[in-house]
Motif scaffolding. Structure first.
Motif, PDB file in Angstrom:
ATOM      1  N   THR A  93       0.824  -1.208   0.000  1.00 52.36           N
ATOM      2  CA  THR A  93       0.000   0.000   0.000  1.00 52.36           C
ATOM      3  C   THR A  93       0.858   1.258   0.000  1.00 52.36           C
ATOM      4  N   ARG A  94       1.916   1.256   0.787  1.00 54.01           N
ATOM      5  CA  ARG A  94       2.782   2.440   0.864  1.00 54.01           C
ATOM      6  C   ARG A  94       3.429   2.725  -0.489  1.00 54.01           C
ATOM      7  N   ALA A 123       0.970   4.233  -2.789  1.00 56.36           N
ATOM      8  CA  ALA A 123       0.691   5.617  -2.394  1.00 56.36           C
ATOM      9  C   ALA A 123       1.801   6.556  -2.859  1.00 56.36           C
ATOM     10  N   VAL A 124       3.042   6.096  -2.802  1.00 58.88           N
ATOM     11  CA  VAL A 124       4.170   6.913  -3.278  1.00 58.88           C
ATOM     12  C   VAL A 124       4.009   7.181  -4.773  1.00 58.88           C
ATOM     13  N   LEU A 125       3.701   6.148  -5.540  1.00 58.66           N
ATOM     14  CA  LEU A 125       3.515   6.330  -6.976  1.00 58.66           C
ATOM     15  C   LEU A 125       2.314   7.224  -7.278  1.00 58.66           C
ATOM     16  N   ALA A 126       1.251   7.087  -6.514  1.00 57.55           N
ATOM     17  CA  ALA A 126       0.066   7.919  -6.720  1.00 57.55           C
ATOM     18  C   ALA A 126       0.389   9.385  -6.465  1.00 57.55           C
ATOM     19  N   LEU A 127       1.158   9.662  -5.437  1.00 58.01           N
ATOM     20  CA  LEU A 127       1.535  11.042  -5.130  1.00 58.01           C
ATOM     21  C   LEU A 127       2.382  11.608  -6.262  1.00 58.01           C
ATOM     22  N   HIS A 178       2.765  -1.686 -12.479  1.00 55.74           N
ATOM     23  CA  HIS A 178       1.630  -1.007 -11.840  1.00 55.74           C
ATOM     24  C   HIS A 178       1.338   0.346 -12.481  1.00 55.74           C
ATOM     25  N   ASP A 179       2.389   1.129 -12.763  1.00 56.92           N
ATOM     26  CA  ASP A 179       2.205   2.484 -13.288  1.00 56.92           C
ATOM     27  C   ASP A 179       3.349   2.825 -14.254  1.00 56.92           C
ATOM     28  N   PRO A 180       3.312   2.249 -15.463  1.00 55.23           N
ATOM     29  CA  PRO A 180       4.440   2.433 -16.384  1.00 55.23           C
ATOM     30  C   PRO A 180       4.679   3.884 -16.802  1.00 55.23           C
TER      31      PRO A 180
END
Length: 72
Positions: A3-4, A7-11, A53-55
């Motif tokens: 989860t952490r 969250a880092v990638l989302a930020l 997850h987030d290329p």
């Protein structure tokens, strides 16, 4: 990926208004010191799970990291 890490990638995906605002958000939303946040982020850039997850975000940040390394 935990989860952490997500969250880092989302930020990073969202971006921030400015450096002070970003550091405040890192502390408030993630409960991390900015130094630890950037350590985690740097490790994520080398993690294949983060890339899957987030290329878009990971590849953008990799390019930024490589450009900064080339400047040195």
């Amino acid at each position: 990926m935990g989860t952490r890490e997500r969250a880092v990638l989302a930020l990073e995906r969202r971006g921030s208004v400015g450096p002070g605002a970003k550091e405040r958000e890192i502390r408030e939303r993630l409960g991390l010191a900015p130094v630890r946040y950037y350590q985690l982020l740097n490790a994520l850039l080398d993690d294949p799970r983060a890339l899957a997850h987030d290329p878009v975000t990971v590849n953008r940040l990799r390019r930024v990291r490589e450009a900064r390394r080339a400047e040195r």
